[in-house]
Motif scaffolding. Structure first.
Motif, mmCIF file in Angstrom:
data_model
loop_
_atom_site.group_PDB
_atom_site.id
_atom_site.type_symbol
_atom_site.label_atom_id
_atom_site.label_comp_id
_atom_site.label_asym_id
_atom_site.label_seq_id
_atom_site.Cartn_x
_atom_site.Cartn_y
_atom_site.Cartn_z
ATOM 1 N N CYS A 58 0.845 -1.187 0.000
ATOM 2 C CA CYS A 58 0.000 0.000 0.000
ATOM 3 C C CYS A 58 0.884 1.242 0.000
ATOM 4 O O CYS A 58 1.858 1.310 0.752
ATOM 5 C CB CYS A 58 -0.906 0.000 1.230
ATOM 6 N N GLU B 21 -5.484 2.316 3.229
ATOM 7 C CA GLU B 21 -5.482 1.067 2.459
ATOM 8 C C GLU B 21 -6.879 0.459 2.432
ATOM 9 O O GLU B 21 -7.486 0.221 3.475
ATOM 10 C CB GLU B 21 -4.507 0.068 3.074
ATOM 11 N N SER C 84 -1.085 6.387 5.256
ATOM 12 C CA SER C 84 -1.655 5.541 4.210
ATOM 13 C C SER C 84 -3.108 5.257 4.523
ATOM 14 O O SER C 84 -3.522 5.233 5.691
ATOM 15 C CB SER C 84 -0.871 4.225 4.068
#
Length: 277
Positions: free
Chosen positions: A119, A242, A240
């Motif tokens: 990711c 994801e 991130s």
């Protein structure tokens, strides 16, 4: 297409190829065969200055198992597991409106834990500072609590917690909350169940997160077909979001998703990078 060396692997496994996508706004996205990951994404800020908004992937689970090629205006990567037990595709496409679409498809010949690949970790200011002032909005009412070992232990409402991103909030301020789910864990690394009109499973592609860097003006929108996202921040100086399948909590395999023999798993994530007015 370029070839790079990745040190630390066996001699026969230390080369992988990079594939480049470019749009009309001179955005440049680079995809690597190493874990079929997004390697870099160069984009302008509000002043037209170009910078890479990604942190380079660290480590690789299986750095030579993917084979890539340019196809249909994008990049397609294929991985076939040992003995043909699993076949996996990853497709990348960069549009002129700043949308980078990522499609995953997995076919299993034996019960297989779902692995969606690497990711991307973002820093929208291009790495000149941390992401503390990035404003995050995630359309989620519930999150998954974790125990002292970082394993899922239950589901809780986000209301009144550091995980309530239903309205935009800065990452840095939330990392300083006196929350036992964050303190001592290096930051956020939790699954959030995104709002949707369906119960569990996959659904239509819709926007579930929006992150803005006030300094550069860059804005990242995340769209997904999945019912959950894993939000990470405070790790590696970036963040991130994801896309994740949401398994039934009563399943003995939770929090993992097992793809059954003959089952085809498909998922689409779209990252749209624009400039805030």
């Amino acid at each position: 297409m370029m070839t790079k060396r990745f040190s630390g692997t066996a001699p026969e496994a230390d080369e992988y190829r990079l594939f480049t996508l470019r749009n009309a706004s001179d955005m440049v996205a680079t995809i690597t065969e190493r874990d079929a990951a997004l390697w870099s994404w160069r984009a302008p800020d509000r002043y037209g200055r170009m910078a890479d908004v990604l942190l380079a992937p660290k480590g690789a689970s299986n750095p030579v198992l993917w084979q890539g090629r340019h196809a249909d205006g994008g990049v397609t990567l294929l991985r076939v597991g040992a003995g043909g037990a699993v076949a996996q595709l990853a497709k990348y496409r960069l549009d002129d409106d700043g949308c980078l679409s990522v499609e995953h498809e997995l076919v299993a010949m034996a019960p297989t834990p779902l692995d969606q690949g690497a990711c991307p970790t973002f820093n929208l200011n291009g790495g000149i500072a941390d992401v503390g002032d990035h404003m995050v909005q995630i359309d989620a009412d519930y999150y998954v609590e974790v125990d002292a070992d970082g394993m899922p232990s239950g589901v809780a409402a986000v209301a009144g917690t550091a995980f309530d991103f239903r309205q935009p909030a800065p990452i840095g301020a939330r990392l300083r909350w006196p929350d036992s789910q964050i303190c001592g864990r290096g930051g956020f690394n939790h699954s959030l169940f995104v709002r949707s009109h369906f119960a569990g499973g996959q659904g239509p592609l819709r926007t579930v997160a929006r992150i803005v860097d006030p300094g550069s003006g860059r804005c990242l929108q995340v769209r997904t077909t999945e019912a959950a996202v894993q939000f990470r921040a405070g790790h590696q100086g970036g963040f991130s979001v994801e896309s994740q399948a949401r398994p039934e909590l009563a399943s003995a395999a939770w929090p993992h998703v097992i793809v059954s023999p003959g089952q085809v798993y498909r998922q689409t994530t779209v990252y749209r990078l624009t400039l805030q007015a």
